[in-house]
Design an enzyme around this catalytic site. Structure first.
Site, PDB file in Angstrom:
ATOM      1  N   ASP A 128      39.929  34.455  34.363  1.00 48.84           N
ATOM      2  CA  ASP A 128      41.287  34.088  34.774  1.00 48.84           C
ATOM      3  C   ASP A 128      41.868  35.130  35.727  1.00 48.84           C
ATOM      4  O   ASP A 128      42.597  34.794  36.666  1.00 48.84           O
ATOM      5  CB  ASP A 128      42.181  33.953  33.544  1.00 48.84           C
ATOM      6  N   HIS A 129      41.542  36.381  35.511  1.00 47.48           N
ATOM      7  CA  HIS A 129      42.086  37.457  36.345  1.00 47.48           C
ATOM      8  C   HIS A 129      41.453  37.504  37.730  1.00 47.48           C
ATOM      9  O   HIS A 129      41.844  38.317  38.563  1.00 47.48           O
ATOM     10  CB  HIS A 129      41.926  38.802  35.632  1.00 47.48           C
ATOM     11  N   ASP A 130      40.489  36.623  37.971  1.00 46.36           N
ATOM     12  CA  ASP A 130      39.948  36.432  39.314  1.00 46.36           C
ATOM     13  C   ASP A 130      40.762  35.393  40.080  1.00 46.36           C
ATOM     14  O   ASP A 130      40.660  35.295  41.304  1.00 46.36           O
ATOM     15  CB  ASP A 130      38.490  35.959  39.207  1.00 46.36           C
ATOM     16  N   THR A 182      43.681  35.467  45.466  1.00 50.25           N
ATOM     17  CA  THR A 182      43.046  34.317  46.096  1.00 50.25           C
ATOM     18  C   THR A 182      42.656  33.321  45.006  1.00 50.25           C
ATOM     19  O   THR A 182      42.453  33.700  43.846  1.00 50.25           O
ATOM     20  CB  THR A 182      41.786  34.719  46.875  1.00 50.25           C
ATOM     21  N   PHE A 238      39.946  31.723  44.711  1.00 49.82           N
ATOM     22  CA  PHE A 238      38.499  31.513  44.698  1.00 49.82           C
ATOM     23  C   PHE A 238      37.809  32.347  43.625  1.00 49.82           C
ATOM     24  O   PHE A 238      38.254  33.444  43.275  1.00 49.82           O
ATOM     25  CB  PHE A 238      37.905  31.851  46.066  1.00 49.82           C
ATOM     26  N   ASP A 265      35.417  34.719  43.261  1.00 51.19           N
ATOM     27  CA  ASP A 265      34.693  35.631  44.144  1.00 51.19           C
ATOM     28  C   ASP A 265      34.636  37.052  43.599  1.00 51.19           C
ATOM     29  O   ASP A 265      34.413  38.007  44.342  1.00 51.19           O
ATOM     30  CB  ASP A 265      35.331  35.635  45.532  1.00 51.19           C
ATOM     31  N   ARG A 269      45.172  44.530  35.544  1.00 48.92           N
ATOM     32  CA  ARG A 269      45.181  44.257  34.098  1.00 48.92           C
ATOM     33  C   ARG A 269      43.918  44.730  33.410  1.00 48.92           C
ATOM     34  O   ARG A 269      43.696  44.424  32.225  1.00 48.92           O
ATOM     35  CB  ARG A 269      45.383  42.750  33.876  1.00 48.92           C
ATOM     36  N   GLU A 295      44.421  46.188  30.009  1.00 44.58           N
ATOM     37  CA  GLU A 295      45.262  45.468  29.051  1.00 44.58           C
ATOM     38  C   GLU A 295      44.710  45.580  27.640  1.00 44.58           C
ATOM     39  O   GLU A 295      45.448  45.734  26.673  1.00 44.58           O
ATOM     40  CB  GLU A 295      45.384  44.008  29.458  1.00 44.58           C
TER      41      GLU A 295
END
Length: 506
Positions: free
Chosen positions: A64-66, A146, A148, A150, A222, A225
């Site tokens: 999710d953090h991407d 972004t 995407f 990646d 994060r 976290e």
């Protein structure tokens, strides 16, 4: 904490369901009442899922953090009449404090009357800032990343951040690593320049004089976290450097820039393969995979891959209900680690030293699902009359129900770990992410045919084997297996084939 310890807990079980027997009948403040009456549980009430491993939750957060990050600028917290949202209980945009009922079970007789809360920064030209363009309109939030897949959480989402994470002291194409600590010779994430929010060791251990360490730094802020998330970041940092060193052996004439970019390109392809081949099927189920995510149809420049707010704020937050109250840390035999015992989740945040929404029915209509109009119909959708009754008592009608609460309340689809609504929203978002990405790994010209063949064989297990001391792993890291069953030796997992990268580029 060693990386071996951190990685072990990734294969443990995740919670299966909430225990609703301890719900309070009181209703004063709706937000807290939803928490107390519907979402409340105890540590003892958390049941382990014996189908899926905890990797479902932890990998999902890393993934999710991407894709999503909603900025909240400190400068907007107190612009309204000088009010500081962290200190005041006044409702003045952007402050949106959550009132605490007098008999709230969590806060007791605490003198605080509210939980500080402030809204996300609005996208330029939305909400009241729309007046700049003529009139106010629907407020939208900003995605600072972004859209995407990646590995942006590894490398950063802008050039300056990416450059700051590189090791520029040599020509090897490496990422920066920690210059103070190693894990039995293996690399740790680098530190920031200041201690910041990570000075938690003395407070958590209640021992004075112990050394504090700074926060880790990675492509996403994060990273610190929680220590489980930090461990996955560490895994992929090591994998980049492992690839860069191997590519240098294959192509000693390559420059530092070529080594870095080729290793980054490979790592960027990893989540595209693993998420679509291995992860999503466990979340959205086979029906949604067949409908939204069949074989790659090719790049379509007319597909907008931008992240929908309902995905960022609700659907892909399903995993908030899969958190365990403990962060388990095990040794190589998957037993409690004698030196690094498991820790409560609330003591694992910002601790590197240990290492709303559109309505529920509107979105069901969007996905072609039924829209329950009363308590009886809602009970059928959720297969839970008691829960439907509580939701109607709090929200009045299914139309008013928060999409996250409604989504996580639905029974799981067959073969998945979310209900029909979130299965649709998550699968549809990933459909757009894939088809709207002009650099998707399967698109002709991005990788050669032989390179695509190598990438198609990559596995999360192999990455773990190559970058930790673990020598036996579950065959499917997203499924729970008792120790000794369906575990395979790292020696039996094919190594990533780098031969297609031999003598290409400059």
């Amino acid at each position: 904490m060693t990386m071996k310890t951190m990685t072990m807990f990734l294969f443990l079980t995740m919670p299966a369901a909430l225990d609703l027997t301890s719900l309070s009948p009181s209703f004063i403040s709706q937000v807290r009442d939803v928490s107390n009456r519907i979402l409340s549980t105890t540590d003892a009430g958390v049941e382990s899922d014996h189908v899926y491993s905890y990797m479902i939750t932890l990998f999902g957060q890393w993934n999710d953090h991407d894709l999503t990050f909603t900025p909240t600028s400190p400068s907007i917290r107190s612009f309204n009449d000088g009010i500081d949202c962290d200190l005041s209980c006044a409702q003045a945009d952007p402050c949106f404090p959550i009132q605490i009922p007098p008999e709230d079970s969590r806060f007791g007789n605490n003198s605080k009357s509210c939980i500080p809360f402030f809204r996300s920064a609005p996208a330029c030209g939305t909400g009241t800032t729309g007046h700049v363009f003529g009139k106010a309109n629907i407020r939208q939030q900003v995605n600072a990343l972004t859209a995407f897949l990646d590995a942006g959480q590894v490398y950063g989402s802008d050039d300056a951040q990416a450059l700051s994470l590189r090791d520029l002291t040599n020509d090897f194409g490496l990422m920066r690593v920690n210059d103070r600590f190693t894990d039995n010779g293996r690399e740790h994430l680098p530190f920031t320049n200041t201690l910041g929010t990570c000075s938690t060791r003395q407070k958590i251990t209640n021992v004075s004089g112990v050394e504090e360490v700074p926060c880790f730094v990675a492509g996403d802020t994060r990273v610190i976290e929680n220590i489980a998330l930090s461990s996955i970041h560490t895994l992929f940092l090591r994998e980049h450097n492992r690839l860069a060193r191997a590519l240098r052996q294959l192509n000693p004439h390559w420059s530092s820039e070529t080594l870095y970019q080729e290793a980054r390109k490979i790592v960027g392809g990893y989540p595209q393969v693993i998420v679509f081949r291995d992860y999503l099927k466990h979340i959205v189920g086979p029906d949604a995979m067949d409908h939204f995510l069949p074989a790659y149809p090719g790049y379509d420049e007319n597909v907008d891959p931008s992240i929908a707010n309902v995905f960022a704020t609700a659907a892909y937050r399903f995993a908030l209900l899969t958190l365990q109250p403990l962060v388990f840390r095990l040794n190589e035999s998957y037993q409690e680690h004698p030196e690094f015992p498991s820790v409560p989740l609330h003591k694992a945040f910002f601790a590197p030293w240990r290492l709303i929404f559109e309505a529920y029915n509107a979105w069901r209509k969007f996905c072609g699902l039924s829209q329950p109009q009363n308590e009886e119909e809602l009970a059928q959708v959720m297969d839970n009359p008691d829960l439907a009754k509580k939701i109607i008592e709090l929200y009045g009608t299914p139309d008013n129900t928060d999409v996250w609460l409604g989504g996580v309340s639905e029974p799981f689809v067959s073969g998945g770990h979310v209900g029909p609504l979130f299965s649709c929203l998550i699968a549809m978002q990933f459909q757009k992410i894939r088809q709207g990405d002009r650099l998707w790994w399967e698109k002709n010209g991005v990788f050669t045919n032989q390179q695509r063949k190598s990438l198609a064989a990559v596995s999360l297990n192999r990455i773990i084997c190559d970058n930790t001391g673990i020598r036996k792993v579950p065959k499917d890291p997203f499924l729970f297996h008792h120790q000794g069953t369906s575990y395979i030796s790292c020696n039996d997992i094919p190594a990533f084939d780098l031969r297609p990268w031999f003598k290409i580029g400059e």
